[in-house]
Design a protein around this motif. Structure first.
Motif, PDB file in Angstrom:
ATOM      1  N   LEU A  93       2.099 -14.717  -3.657  1.00 49.78           N
ATOM      2  CA  LEU A  93       2.430 -15.778  -4.600  1.00 49.78           C
ATOM      3  C   LEU A  93       3.394 -15.225  -5.648  1.00 49.78           C
ATOM      4  N   SER A  94       4.661 -15.478  -5.442  1.00 50.74           N
ATOM      5  CA  SER A  94       5.688 -15.043  -6.384  1.00 50.74           C
ATOM      6  C   SER A  94       5.968 -16.166  -7.372  1.00 50.74           C
ATOM      7  N   LEU A  95       5.914 -15.850  -8.643  1.00 56.00           N
ATOM      8  CA  LEU A  95       6.235 -16.814  -9.694  1.00 56.00           C
ATOM      9  C   LEU A  95       7.553 -16.432 -10.365  1.00 56.00           C
ATOM     10  N   GLY A  96       8.476 -15.924  -9.552  1.00 53.30           N
ATOM     11  CA  GLY A  96       9.762 -15.533 -10.107  1.00 53.30           C
ATOM     12  C   GLY A  96      10.942 -15.882  -9.235  1.00 53.30           C
ATOM     13  N   HIS A  97      10.729 -16.651  -8.173  1.00 47.90           N
ATOM     14  CA  HIS A  97      11.827 -16.901  -7.245  1.00 47.90           C
ATOM     15  C   HIS A  97      12.887 -17.844  -7.811  1.00 47.90           C
ATOM     16  N   MET A  98      12.538 -18.651  -8.791  1.00 54.01           N
ATOM     17  CA  MET A  98      13.563 -19.485  -9.404  1.00 54.01           C
ATOM     18  C   MET A  98      14.519 -18.655 -10.259  1.00 54.01           C
ATOM     19  N   ALA A  99      14.139 -17.436 -10.581  1.00 56.84           N
ATOM     20  CA  ALA A  99      15.074 -16.538 -11.269  1.00 56.84           C
ATOM     21  C   ALA A  99      16.210 -16.151 -10.339  1.00 56.84           C
ATOM     22  N   PHE A 100      15.902 -15.869  -9.077  1.00 61.33           N
ATOM     23  CA  PHE A 100      16.950 -15.557  -8.101  1.00 61.33           C
ATOM     24  C   PHE A 100      17.821 -16.788  -7.845  1.00 61.33           C
ATOM     25  N   PHE A 101      17.190 -17.954  -7.841  1.00 60.43           N
ATOM     26  CA  PHE A 101      17.909 -19.218  -7.692  1.00 60.43           C
ATOM     27  C   PHE A 101      18.930 -19.385  -8.821  1.00 60.43           C
ATOM     28  N   ALA A 102      18.488 -19.146 -10.066  1.00 63.91           N
ATOM     29  CA  ALA A 102      19.377 -19.300 -11.215  1.00 63.91           C
ATOM     30  C   ALA A 102      20.451 -18.220 -11.265  1.00 63.91           C
ATOM     31  N   THR A 200       5.738 -10.839 -11.442  1.00 64.66           N
ATOM     32  CA  THR A 200       6.940 -11.626 -11.144  1.00 64.66           C
ATOM     33  C   THR A 200       7.235 -12.609 -12.268  1.00 64.66           C
ATOM     34  N   GLN A 201       6.181 -13.155 -12.855  1.00 64.53           N
ATOM     35  CA  GLN A 201       6.388 -14.071 -13.979  1.00 64.53           C
ATOM     36  C   GLN A 201       6.931 -13.333 -15.197  1.00 64.53           C
ATOM     37  N   PRO A 325       9.723 -19.339 -16.717  1.00 64.33           N
ATOM     38  CA  PRO A 325       8.647 -19.190 -15.714  1.00 64.33           C
ATOM     39  C   PRO A 325       8.095 -20.512 -15.202  1.00 64.33           C
ATOM     40  N   ILE A 326       8.159 -21.569 -16.022  1.00 66.92           N
ATOM     41  CA  ILE A 326       7.608 -22.847 -15.588  1.00 66.92           C
ATOM     42  C   ILE A 326       8.336 -23.374 -14.361  1.00 66.92           C
ATOM     43  N   ALA A 327       9.621 -23.033 -14.221  1.00 66.26           N
ATOM     44  CA  ALA A 327      10.383 -23.506 -13.058  1.00 66.26           C
ATOM     45  C   ALA A 327       9.813 -22.934 -11.766  1.00 66.26           C
ATOM     46  N   SER A 328       9.427 -21.666 -11.784  1.00 65.82           N
ATOM     47  CA  SER A 328       8.839 -21.050 -10.591  1.00 65.82           C
ATOM     48  C   SER A 328       7.444 -21.602 -10.318  1.00 65.82           C
ATOM     49  N   ILE A 329       6.738 -21.981 -11.384  1.00 61.27           N
ATOM     50  CA  ILE A 329       5.423 -22.601 -11.186  1.00 61.27           C
ATOM     51  C   ILE A 329       5.592 -23.966 -10.521  1.00 61.27           C
ATOM     52  N   TYR A 330       6.605 -24.721 -10.964  1.00 60.16           N
ATOM     53  CA  TYR A 330       6.900 -25.991 -10.297  1.00 60.16           C
ATOM     54  C   TYR A 330       7.156 -25.776  -8.809  1.00 60.16           C
ATOM     55  N   LEU A 331       7.891 -24.713  -8.493  1.00 64.12           N
ATOM     56  CA  LEU A 331       8.207 -24.421  -7.096  1.00 64.12           C
ATOM     57  C   LEU A 331       6.935 -24.219  -6.279  1.00 64.12           C
TER      58      LEU A 331
END
Length: 434
Positions: A93-102, A200-201, A325-331
């Motif tokens: 469970l990665s809570l940081g993948h939206m960082a790579f997206f951004a 990750t968060q 971090p909330i963006a990755s939680i949404y994911l």
């Protein structure tokens, strides 16, 4: 003695007359996963329908802004696929993948903003009568971009912003390197479970806080804007540009689905599911668990970056809030609602929540009055999303994708009272046959 009826017979063939199972032809990807062809066919039909109904090539039933919304939704479906691979199949469970997206969006945004500003500066300087020098052009670009943060110098990280191929390379290299280094440090230390999620968060939060600073070289809280204006295409209307990006997003999603379906269908997919269900046993069998995890973490980061490269030119702006971090939680919520462990479930969840979010936050839905209290959809949308996540977790752990199991008559294997394993919703016996 063994009765003749209990002896297993194989079909004849070959020189020996017997063809044991070890030498049978392995089924193709589409035979093992019929959902792949169904998904590709649905995606192609959807793309064609939107194209024909768009303002660019069709009847104008779908507005240009909604075409952009659909294109962005396809990009979010692609990053949801990456999340499903790392979480649904590998159990990380990665809570940081939206960082790579951004980060992918920032890299392509730097070129878009630099090239567009260069056109404006060159046009303005050409009106002076004398040709502008390269130094004047460079100074003008730096002033235009960074004047909002009180600077007139081009940061070092913008050294390659003049070149589209180099910036596209950075769009993969920067998120990929970050994922590789972070994953290597985390997995070699055997950090797992909730501790890895927290790490990750924390990585995402630290990166977002850094980018909020004006001296980060990326305009701080202002972010990068005007990304919808493609350099050299002043004569091309936005309805044409929007359909181009919609096509690119659909193509990327289709290729991503094919690639990840192939990954999870073979031996590699069996190993990562085994890591999810019993990591210690897989390590005891001699598999390099950390290498598998590191490869998956880096691969999914690259997929997320590609999605970001296609998303932000359609959004038109990117700022550090996109890395929150909330963006990755949404994911993670999208994947859970769609049904983790099913690639099509991740796509359904991302598309479903993204489109509903656009509807409820658009301000077009009227408020509902309950006496002196009024229900505003814009303010209550996140509460509704949270309640939906809790409801799915408690009452439908397979998510929306689990509904397709009923259509296919897929039931949980009867183990005569024996447990299925750590993840009761994984249908391990069925997965082992894929």
């Amino acid at each position: 003695m063994t009765s003749p009826s209990s002896v297993r017979k194989y079909p004849t063939g070959g020189a020996g007359g017997v063809k044991p199972p070890a030498f049978t032809d392995s089924p193709s990807l589409f035979a093992r996963n019929p959902s792949v062809l169904i998904f590709i066919a649905c995606l192609a039909a959807f793309t064609l329908a939107v194209t024909l109904m768009s303002e660019a090539f069709g009847a104008g039933v779908i507005s240009t802004s909604f075409v952009k919304t659909l294109g962005k939704t396809l990009c979010l479906c692609l990053v949801a696929l990456a999340m499903d691979l790392i979480w649904g199949y590998a159990g990380i469970l990665s809570l940081g993948h939206m960082a790579f997206f951004a980060l992918g969006g920032y890299m392509i945004g730097m070129w878009l903003m630099y090239a567009r500003t260069e056109e404006i500066v060159v046009t303005a300087l050409s009106q002076g009568g004398l040709p502008a020098t390269p130094e004047e052009i460079s100074q003008g670009i730096a002033t235009q971009i960074f004047g909002v943060v009180g600077s007139s110098d081009l940061p070092l990280i913008w050294s390659l912003a003049h070149s589209l191929p180099l910036q596209l390379s950075l769009a993969l290299a920067v998120p990929g390197t970050l994922a590789l280094v972070f994953g290597w440090l985390a997995f070699r230390s055997r950090v797992t479970g909730v501790y890895l999620s927290i790490l990750t968060q924390a990585m995402t939060l630290a990166l977002a806080l850094y980018l909020f600073q004006n001296d980060s070289g990326l305009r701080g809280n202002n972010g990068l804007s005007g990304l919808q204006n493609l350099p050299g295409l002043d004569g091309t209307s936005q309805d044409i540009v929007s359909i181009w990006f919609f096509w690119a997003s659909a193509l990327a999603l289709g290729l991503g689905y094919l690639t990840l379906s192939w990954v999870v269908s073979g031996k590699f997919g069996s190993v990562i599911r085994a890591i999810r269900d019993d990591e210690a046993r897989v390590r005891f069998l001699g598999y390099p668990v950390e290498v598998y995890k590191l490869f998956l973490f880096t691969l999914t980061a690259l997929i997320a970056a590609i999605a970001g490269v296609l998303y932000y030119p359609q959004a038109g702006i990117i700022n550090p809030a996109e890395l929150a971090p909330i963006a990755s939680i949404y994911l993670a919520v999208w994947v859970a609602i769609g049904g983790r462990g099913r690639l099509y479930g991740a796509v359904i969840g991302a598309a479903f929540v993204s489109l509903l979010s656009s509807l409820f936050t658009s301000g077009r839905l009227p408020d509902i009055a309950f006496g002196p209290v009024a229900l505003s959809w814009v303010n209550w949308w996140l509460v509704i999303l949270g309640l939906a996540f809790v409801a799915v977790t408690l009452f439908a752990p397979k998510g929306i994708g689990g509904l397709f199991d009923r259509f296919q008559n897929l039931r949980t294997p009867d183990r005569k009272g024996a447990p299925l394993g750590p993840d009761d919703g994984s249908l391990q016996e069925q997965e082992a046959q894929q």
